[in-house]
Design a protein around this motif. Sequence first.
Motif, PDB file in Angstrom:
ATOM      1  N   GLY A 107       0.970  -1.109   0.060  1.00 21.77           N
ATOM      2  CA  GLY A 107      -0.193  -0.050   0.158  1.00 21.77           C
ATOM      3  C   GLY A 107       0.700   1.063   0.121  1.00 21.77           C
TER       4      GLY A 107
ATOM      5  N   CYS B  72      -0.546   2.795  -5.612  1.00 21.37           N
ATOM      6  CA  CYS B  72      -1.278   2.374  -5.974  1.00 21.37           C
ATOM      7  C   CYS B  72      -3.124   2.534  -4.604  1.00 21.37           C
ATOM      8  N   LYS B  73      -2.702   3.897  -4.725  1.00 22.37           N
ATOM      9  CA  LYS B  73      -3.884   4.367  -3.604  1.00 22.37           C
ATOM     10  C   LYS B  73      -4.272   3.143  -2.100  1.00 22.37           C
ATOM     11  N   GLN B  74      -2.997   3.019  -1.488  1.00 23.61           N
ATOM     12  CA  GLN B  74      -2.894   1.668  -0.633  1.00 23.61           C
ATOM     13  C   GLN B  74      -3.796   0.714  -0.465  1.00 23.61           C
ATOM     14  N   THR B  75      -3.990   0.079  -2.130  1.00 22.55           N
ATOM     15  CA  THR B  75      -4.799  -0.799  -2.046  1.00 22.55           C
ATOM     16  C   THR B  75      -3.750  -2.038  -2.160  1.00 22.55           C
TER      17      THR B  75
ATOM     18  N   TRP C 214      -2.625  -2.605  -5.241  1.00 23.37           N
ATOM     19  CA  TRP C 214      -2.784  -3.572  -6.587  1.00 23.37           C
ATOM     20  C   TRP C 214      -3.014  -1.868  -7.462  1.00 23.37           C
TER      21      TRP C 214
END
Length: 130
Positions: A117, A121-124, A126
């Motif tokens: 994160g 990856c916008k803290q995702t 992924w």
Amino acid sequence: DTFYITNDLLMRTHMSPNEARDLENHDFANGPIKMISPGRVYRRDTDDATHSHQFYQMEGQVIDKNITMADLKGTLEYTIHHIFGEDRDLRFRPSYFPFTEPSVEVDISCFRCDGKGCNVCKQTGWIEVL
């Protein structure tokens, strides 16, 4: 969603017309169709970290007997690992698109944080690639 140059001319928004031409011209008596169509496309989109008004798109199709979702998944896994590296994890998410069936979206583990994160990856963990 398109860029019109004139009333009769617009910039390519997707690669699907190539697939249609291949289907019209293919003689299935000579075997199945297997094709890939890469190219630059243009859309009216606001540029940000994950969007651009121009980008490369790749579409493909295989039409034959006994082709399954496993064939698609294997092809995508091979291609993604070749492009992004064997160390990327993949995630397949079922999705609905009115022009394809079955449909999936594909994410890879973030190259920057290795899936933990971060701001890329916008803290995702992924990044959507397909």
